[in-house]
Design a protein around this motif. Structure first.
Motif, PDB file in Angstrom:
ATOM      1  N   VAL A  72     -53.798  15.849 -40.998  1.00  0.00           N
ATOM      2  CA  VAL A  72     -54.931  16.678 -40.608  1.00  0.00           C
ATOM      3  C   VAL A  72     -54.543  17.440 -39.340  1.00  0.00           C
ATOM      4  N   THR A  73     -54.836  18.737 -39.317  1.00  0.00           N
ATOM      5  CA  THR A  73     -54.466  19.538 -38.142  1.00  0.00           C
ATOM      6  C   THR A  73     -55.431  19.274 -36.990  1.00  0.00           C
ATOM      7  N   LYS A  77     -58.518  20.508 -40.262  1.00  0.00           N
ATOM      8  CA  LYS A  77     -58.260  20.917 -41.652  1.00  0.00           C
ATOM      9  C   LYS A  77     -57.092  20.108 -42.221  1.00  0.00           C
ATOM     10  N   PRO A  78     -57.039  19.969 -43.566  1.00  0.00           N
ATOM     11  CA  PRO A  78     -55.863  19.316 -44.168  1.00  0.00           C
ATOM     12  C   PRO A  78     -54.604  20.126 -43.850  1.00  0.00           C
ATOM     13  N   SER A  80     -51.024  21.949 -44.156  1.00  0.00           N
ATOM     14  CA  SER A  80     -50.254  22.588 -45.220  1.00  0.00           C
ATOM     15  C   SER A  80     -49.028  21.731 -45.496  1.00  0.00           C
TER      16      SER A  80
END
Lengths: 253, 213
Positions: A72-73, A77-78, A80
Motif C-alpha cells: 500500500v502506498t 492506494k494499492p 503498482s
C-alpha cells in the motif's frame, strides 16, 4: 518504530474463501534477529511468511520492511506492480521446493536479479555471487544447471540467490521439508552459519532442534493466531500453554 | 526432364520457401502477441480473438486464400497475389500458434514465477528473463509441427495463380507429358525443407531436457 526494526507486522488478517487463516497477527523482527514460526500444518505459518513479501495479499493489517510499507502506498492506494517489486527486492525468500530457474546455470540464477532488478554490472554481480556460492559451499557447481543438483544443493543455491539481493530480511518457507532426510543437515548448517553472521531471518520450520538452536524468538501459531511467543529456552522448556506442551511432546526428537 | 524444367522446379521451391517463411515468421510473432493479449483477458477484445481463432482454424486454406484475394477489391484494396497468399497463410497459422503459446503460458510453473516476484522482478522483467526463454523452448515442438503443416498446406496459394512448388509440376508435365519425374523431385524438395525443421526441433528437444526437473 525504531531504526532497528527489520520487519513489523501489525493487525494482520487474511481469509481464503470465508476461512480465516490469519487473525490480528502482530510481529516485530529486529535487525539481526532470527525468528522461527512454529505450528501444526494449516495453522497459517506459511501464509504469514508469504504476506511479508506480498506473495499473499492480506485483507487487513500493516506490514513494513525496514520502515517501508509494502503493498500500500503512502497515499493509501494499492501499490503498482513496479512499486511492489521495489519493496520485494529488499526481502529474500527461500522456498520449500527451491524454485530455481532451470534455464540458467547456478551462477546465473544468483546474478539474474542483481543485474536485472538492482542494475548491477555483470562483473560486480558475479564477484558477489562467487563469494556467496562459496559461503553455501556451492562454488564448485557454478556452471552446473539446476537439474543436475541434489535437493540440498538446489536449496543452498536458492539461499545464495536470495542473499545476492542484500536483503533486509531473509524469509525461509519450510526450507528442508522437501528434502531427503540425509540432505536436511547441510541446508540447516548453512542457515545456522548465516544467523551467526547476523543476518535477519524469519523461518517457518518443523525442525525443532534447529529452531531451538538458531532462534532469538519463537512464535507459535494456532488457527491463525499467535498463541505463544518466547525466547527458545523458555519456549522449549517452560511453555505457557497446554497446546504448545502437546505440540512439543508430539514433535520430540 | 531438361534444364528448363529443373529451373522451374527450383523457382517453384523458392516461391514456396519464401512465402511460407515470411508467413511463419509473421505467424509465430503474431501468435505470441495474440496469446499475450488474451492473457490480459480484456473484455470484447478477448471474445473477438476467440472468434478469430475458431474461424481461422475452421476455414480451409484454399477457401481463405480465395476469399482474401477476391474480397480485397471490394474494400478498395488491390492485393498482389503474393501478399494475398502470405496474408492467408499468416491468418491461418497465427490462430494455431496463438493456442500453442497460450497453453505454454498456462502451464508455466507458478513456483518459478513466485521466485521471480520475490526477487523484485517486475512482470516485464520476469516475462523477458524467466518465462520467455523457457516458453520458446517448450513451445518449439508444437510451433515446428505447425510450421511443417503450413508448408505442406501452402500449395493452397496456387488457387490464386501463384506458381509454387506443387503448381510448377503441373506446368512442366503439361509440356513433357511425363507427370511423375517433376512430382518426385517436388516431394524430395518438400522433404528437404521439412527435414530442416525437424533438425531444428531436435536441437530444441535437447535444450528442453534441461528444463525438466
Amino acid at each position: 518504530m525504531s531504526e532497528a526494526t527489520a520487519v513489523s507486522i501489525q493487525n494482520l488478517s487474511k481469509s481464503f474463501d470465508e476461512i480465516e487463516v490469519l487473525r490480528d497477527v502482530d510481529l516485530m523482527v529486529n535487525k539481526g534477529e532470527v525468528v522461527t514460526i512454529l505450528g501444526s500444518s494449516g495453522s497459517g505459518k506459511s501464509t504469514l511468511l508469504r504476506c511479508i513479501n506480498w506473495l499473499e495479499q492480506p485483507d487487513r493489517g500493516i506490514i513494513k520492511i525496514a520502515g517501508q510499507r509494502i503493498g500500500v502506498t503512502d497515499g493509501g492506494k494499492p501499490m503498482s506492480m513496479r512499486e511492489l517489486a521495489k519493496v520485494r527486492a529488499r526481502t529474500g525468500m527461500v522456498f520449500q521446493s527451491f524454485n530455481l530457474w532451470p534455464h540458467l546455470n547456478v551462477l546465473h540464477n544468483v546474478t539474474e536479479a542483481p543485474i536485472h532488478v538492482l542494475g548491477k554490472s555483470r562483473s560486480e554481480a558475479e564477484a558477489y555471487a562467487h563469494e556467496l556460492l562459496d559461503k553455501v559451499g556451492m562454488s564448485h557447481k557454478a556452471k552446473a544447471y539446476p537439474n543436475t543438483l541434489s535437493g540440498g544443493q538446489k536449496q543452498r543455491v536458492a539461499i545464495a540467490r536470495a542473499l545476492a539481493m542484500r536483503p533486509e530480511v531473509m524469509l525461509f518457507d519450510e526450507p528442508t521439508s522437501a528434502l531427503d532426510p540425509e540432505l536436511v543437515g547441510e541446508v540447516l548448517a548453512v542457515i545456522k552459519a548465516l544467523s551467526a553472521e547476523g543476518y535477519t531471518m524469519v523461518i517457518v520450520t518443523h525442525e525443532m532442534t534447529f529452531a531451538r538452536a538458531v532462534s532469538d524468538q519463537v512464535v507459535f501459531l494456532e488457527k491463525g493466531r499467535i498463541i505463544e511467543r518466547a525466547d527458545p529456552e523458555t519456549f522449549f522448556t517452560r511453555p505457557d500453554t497446554e497446546r504448545v506442551r502437546k505440540f512439543l511432546e508430539r514433535n520430540e526428537g | 526432364m531438361n534444364a528448363s524444367a529443373w529451373n522451374m522446379l527450383l523457382e517453384g521451391a523458392w516461391v514456396t520457401l519464401w512465402i511460407s517463411g515470411v508467413s511463419i515468421a509473421l505467424g509465430v510473432v503474431a501468435g505470441l502477441l495474440v496469446a499475450l493479449v488474451r492473457l490480459a483477458k480484456i473484455p470484447i477484445i478477448d471474445q473477438l480473438l476467440v472468434l478469430y481463432i475458431s474461424l481461422a482454424r475452421a476455414t480451409p486454406l484454399v477457401t481463405l486464400t480465395l476469399f482474401i484475394f477476391l474480397s480485397a477489391p471490394n474494400f478498395g484494396i488491390q492485393l498482389d497475389r503474393s501478399v494475398a497468399g502470405i496474408l492467408a497463410l499468416t491468418i491461418n497459422t497465427t490462430a494455431f500458434n496463438a493456442e500453442i503459446w497460450r497453453s505454454a503460458f498456462g502451464n508455466f510453473s507458478r513456483e518459478q514465477r513466485e521466485a521471480a516476484m520475490a526477487m523484485g522482478m517486475t512482470p516485464w522483467v520476469m516475462f523477458r528473463r524467466i518465462m520467455f526463454p523457457q516458453l520458446t523452448i517448450t513451445s518449439l515442438p508444437g510451433l515446428v509441427n505447425e510450421m511443417s503443416f503450413l508448408i505442406k498446406g501452402s500449395p493452397a496459394i496456387a488457387v490464386i495463380g501463384i506458381v509454387d512448388l506443387t503448381r510448377v509440376t503441373n506446368r512442366i508435365s503439361a509440356v513433357t507429358y511425363e507427370p511423375l519425374p517433376p512430382i518426385l523431385v517436388a516431394c524430395v524438395l518438400y522433404m528437404a525443407i521439412i527435414g530442416c525443421l525437424v533438425w531444428l526441433q531436435r536441437v530444441a528437444e535437447r535444450r528442453a531436457n534441461r528444463l525438466a526437473e
